[in-house]
Design a protein around this motif. Structure first.
Motif, PDB file in Angstrom:
ATOM      1  N   ALA A 239       0.839  -1.210   0.000  1.00  0.00           N
ATOM      2  CA  ALA A 239       0.000   0.000   0.000  1.00  0.00           C
ATOM      3  C   ALA A 239       0.869   1.252   0.000  1.00  0.00           C
ATOM      4  O   ALA A 239       0.547   2.244  -0.667  1.00  0.00           O
ATOM      5  CB  ALA A 239      -0.926  -0.010   1.209  1.00  0.00           C
ATOM      6  N   MET A 240       1.987   1.224   0.730  1.00  0.00           N
ATOM      7  CA  MET A 240       2.923   2.356   0.714  1.00  0.00           C
ATOM      8  C   MET A 240       3.459   2.587  -0.692  1.00  0.00           C
ATOM      9  O   MET A 240       3.505   3.731  -1.169  1.00  0.00           O
ATOM     10  CB  MET A 240       4.080   2.092   1.680  1.00  0.00           C
ATOM     11  CG  MET A 240       3.738   2.235   3.142  1.00  0.00           C
ATOM     12  SD  MET A 240       5.121   1.757   4.205  1.00  0.00           S
ATOM     13  CE  MET A 240       6.472   2.651   3.448  1.00  0.00           C
ATOM     14  N   ASN A 241       3.871   1.507  -1.350  1.00  0.00           N
ATOM     15  CA  ASN A 241       4.399   1.652  -2.708  1.00  0.00           C
ATOM     16  C   ASN A 241       3.330   2.160  -3.674  1.00  0.00           C
ATOM     17  O   ASN A 241       3.627   2.915  -4.605  1.00  0.00           O
ATOM     18  CB  ASN A 241       4.946   0.310  -3.199  1.00  0.00           C
ATOM     19  CG  ASN A 241       6.186  -0.110  -2.447  1.00  0.00           C
ATOM     20  OD1 ASN A 241       6.958   0.738  -2.006  1.00  0.00           O
ATOM     21  ND2 ASN A 241       6.375  -1.402  -2.271  1.00  0.00           N
ATOM     22  N   THR A 242       2.059   1.771  -3.447  1.00  0.00           N
ATOM     23  CA  THR A 242       0.969   2.260  -4.292  1.00  0.00           C
ATOM     24  C   THR A 242       0.780   3.759  -4.115  1.00  0.00           C
ATOM     25  O   THR A 242       0.610   4.508  -5.080  1.00  0.00           O
ATOM     26  CB  THR A 242      -0.334   1.526  -3.959  1.00  0.00           C
ATOM     27  OG1 THR A 242      -0.144   0.117  -4.151  1.00  0.00           O
ATOM     28  CG2 THR A 242      -1.471   1.998  -4.849  1.00  0.00           C
ATOM     29  N   LEU A 243       0.818   4.221  -2.859  1.00  0.00           N
ATOM     30  CA  LEU A 243       0.642   5.644  -2.594  1.00  0.00           C
ATOM     31  C   LEU A 243       1.824   6.464  -3.084  1.00  0.00           C
ATOM     32  O   LEU A 243       1.675   7.634  -3.440  1.00  0.00           O
ATOM     33  CB  LEU A 243       0.443   5.874  -1.095  1.00  0.00           C
ATOM     34  CG  LEU A 243      -0.852   5.300  -0.494  1.00  0.00           C
ATOM     35  CD1 LEU A 243      -0.839   5.455   1.010  1.00  0.00           C
ATOM     36  CD2 LEU A 243      -2.067   5.996  -1.077  1.00  0.00           C
ATOM     37  N   LEU A 244       3.007   5.864  -3.108  1.00  0.00           N
ATOM     38  CA  LEU A 244       4.209   6.583  -3.529  1.00  0.00           C
ATOM     39  C   LEU A 244       4.522   6.393  -5.009  1.00  0.00           C
ATOM     40  O   LEU A 244       5.577   6.835  -5.470  1.00  0.00           O
ATOM     41  CB  LEU A 244       5.416   6.114  -2.704  1.00  0.00           C
ATOM     42  CG  LEU A 244       5.393   6.469  -1.216  1.00  0.00           C
ATOM     43  CD1 LEU A 244       6.547   5.787  -0.496  1.00  0.00           C
ATOM     44  CD2 LEU A 244       5.475   7.966  -1.014  1.00  0.00           C
ATOM     45  N   SER A 245       3.627   5.709  -5.745  1.00  0.00           N
ATOM     46  CA  SER A 245       3.920   5.422  -7.154  1.00  0.00           C
ATOM     47  C   SER A 245       3.944   6.688  -7.999  1.00  0.00           C
ATOM     48  O   SER A 245       4.616   6.734  -9.029  1.00  0.00           O
ATOM     49  CB  SER A 245       2.874   4.443  -7.699  1.00  0.00           C
ATOM     50  OG  SER A 245       1.566   5.001  -7.580  1.00  0.00           O
TER      51      SER A 245
END
Length: 541
Positions: free
Chosen positions: A249-255
């Protein structure tokens, strides 16, 4: 971070003479007016703004450990806090009438452009509504026309059609006002029909995109940058698959490259890495949790071991929480005031320390940029590792300045070289530091401090080779072994004294690796020390 906010706000106000705005009071009416009738423009002046506001959000994974989808708890916490910070009404109006900010064409400094299409539609609807009402009133009230049924039908139809468009818009705003983004995502996660489809994450990502665009809109309205800081704690007490879900989820928000989110991940790597290696998210990374974290974290900060002064300071802070000992605070304030009156020299001011830190940071970066300096040859080609080094050098130098009173404080160039060494060869450096610690405990003499770190590593490299199987994942983090030898043996011959000076400020090295090596080394020595017992003594009949 709050002090940094205040300093930047004062500097920007002195520079531009523009006060920041807030969506409260009259500001709420103003932001609703801009949301309805204006399009935001990202200008060069906005990009040059230095003032910033941090929106702090705390997410304890333990509070959501019982739910099936822990990452959904992270996203809903984010949505709920942003909605609470700015208010439900501006966000609801943005869902219906808001416009995504776009970059200015040329060097225009105009931050707001009128929505001509929206204005024409609104005026057209109001005109048609007024005409329909006029026709209806004439058909109902004017004598001689009351009996005209067709005119009544035309007037009521025009009024209903034009009025329904306005009612639908108001209904959409009311719906978003009552149903928050948190409730929408919770409804999606509870629906098995959506969870089984491939487009499920895209629906959640779409909700987050609306929040990101709304934050960009509010940046222009408030005349300052906005950054959402999420502090994630208690992740190391959750199940492995839920840990992987939160990191995804962190990587999705930081994409997004212009993402306004900053994640502070407070975890124990020795617990998190085995959790990641047990899940399926490691496929393609050779089942190595260290590689996964290295690709996710852009500023690693491994807290060093607590020193004697820090322990005493923590003890004093714990004692001062006791109500019966609160007089100690008053006593310390009185003693500090008396010392000031007696003219006792004080420590340097924060401004002087910041100026010295900036000078040291510039000197360290100058060494990295100098092609004639050997240090430039060891910079990695991976952009993520370069960012880690650039982010870590200022932190390391500022920590070194707090130890400036200790004799033999390393230079900025040596500090930059040490950061590069810890980033490029974390396994071999951890092994050298563990051997140094064991050697110092058995032989704490001045001659030992003069030994080079490379000689200590070379003397114990055989043990590292014997332990390569349990340390396989950590060894894969290291760069070229020949460059490691050239680095320590020729270009930067750090001594044991230098290593001990840097150990307390080494924040980009995972200290759990060194602790694991110490445990494996101790067990290996126990096996070697246990000699086989021969039983050749005859037993009596």
């Amino acid at each position: 971070m709050r002090e940094e906010m205040a300093q930047r706000e004062a500097a920007e106000l002195h520079h531009s003479h523009q006060k920041p705005r807030s969506p409260e009071g009259w500001g709420l009416l103003l932001v609703l007016w801009y949301l309805a009738f204006y399009k935001p423009i990202i200008t060069e002046g906005h990009l040059r703004r230095k003032n910033i506001e941090f929106i702090f959000i705390r997410f304890s994974a333990w509070q959501y450990a019982g739910c099936d989808k822990l990452w959904a708890g992270l996203v809903t916490t984010l949505c709920d806090n942003i909605r609470h910070h700015f208010g439900a009404l501006p966000l609801s109006v943005y869902h219906v009438m808001g416009t995504r900010p776009r970059f200015a064409s040329g060097f225009s400094q105009k931050e707001w452009v009128l929505k001509r299409g929206t204005c024409l539609k609104l005026w057209g609807l109001l005109f048609v509504l007024g005409a329909g009402l006029s026709v209806l009133l004439v058909a109902l009230l004017v004598p001689g026309i009351k009996d005209n049924h067709a005119l009544k039908v035309v007037g009521s139809t025009i009024t209903s059609l034009s009025g329904s468009s306005l009612v639908l818009g108001a209904f959409s705003i009311l719906k978003n006002l009552l149903v928050s983004e948190k409730q929408k995502i919770e409804r999606l996660t509870n629906s098995e029909r959506f969870a089984s489809q491939l487009g499920f994450m895209s629906k959640v990502h779409r909700e987050v995109e609306v929040l990101v665009d709304f934050l960009a809109f509010m940046e222009i309205f408030e005349r300052r940058r906005l950054r959402v800081v999420l502090e994630i704690t208690s992740l190391d007490v959750c199940y492995p698959e839920k840990v992987a879900g939160v990191l995804n989820a962190m990587n999705t928000l930081l994409s997004d490259a212009n993402s306004p989110f900053i994640f502070i991940l407070a975890v124990d790597p020795s617990v998190i890495i085995p959790c990641l290696e047990q899940t399926g998210c490691m496929k393609g990374l050779a089942d190595n949790g260290y590689l996964y974290l290295n690709r996710t974290v852009t500023l690693p900060f491994s807290i060093p071991e607590m020193g004697a002064r820090s322990r005493l300071r923590n003890l004093e802070a714990a004692v001062q929480t006791r109500e019966d000992l609160m007089y100690r605070i008053i006593t310390s304030n009185v003693e500090r005031r008396r010392a000031k009156c007696r003219g006792v020299p004080e420590v340097p001011s924060r401004r002087e320390m910041d100026a010295e830190a900036v000078r040291c940071i510039h000197e360290a970066f100058r060494c990295l940029h100098d092609s004639a300096d050997p240090l430039a040859r060891y910079l990695p080609v991976n952009n993520t590792h370069v960012r880690r080094i650039v982010n870590t050098i200022p932190v390391t130098l500022r920590l070194l300045l707090h130890r400036a009173g200790i004799p033999g404080t390393p230079s900025p160039r040596a500090a930059a070289a040490w950061v590069v060494l810890a980033d490029q060869w974390p396994c071999r450096l951890s092994w050298a530091l563990q051997c140094l610690e064991d050697g110092w405990q058995s032989q704490p003499t001045p001659d030992f401090c003069k030994r080079s770190l490379w000689s200590i590593f070379q003397e114990n490299v055989g043990e590292l080779s014997a332990l390569r199987q349990p340390l396989h994942n950590v060894l894969t983090l290291d760069g070229d072994p020949e460059l490691f030898q050239t680095f320590l043996a020729c270009d930067f011959p750090f001594t044991a004294r230098d290593a001990r000076a840097f150990l307390g400020v080494t924040v980009n090295l995972d200290h759990s690796i060194r602790h694991k090596m110490g445990l494996l080394r101790g067990l290996d020595r126990l096996k070697k020390a246990a000699a086989p017992v021969s039983c050749n003594v005859r037993r009596p009949h």
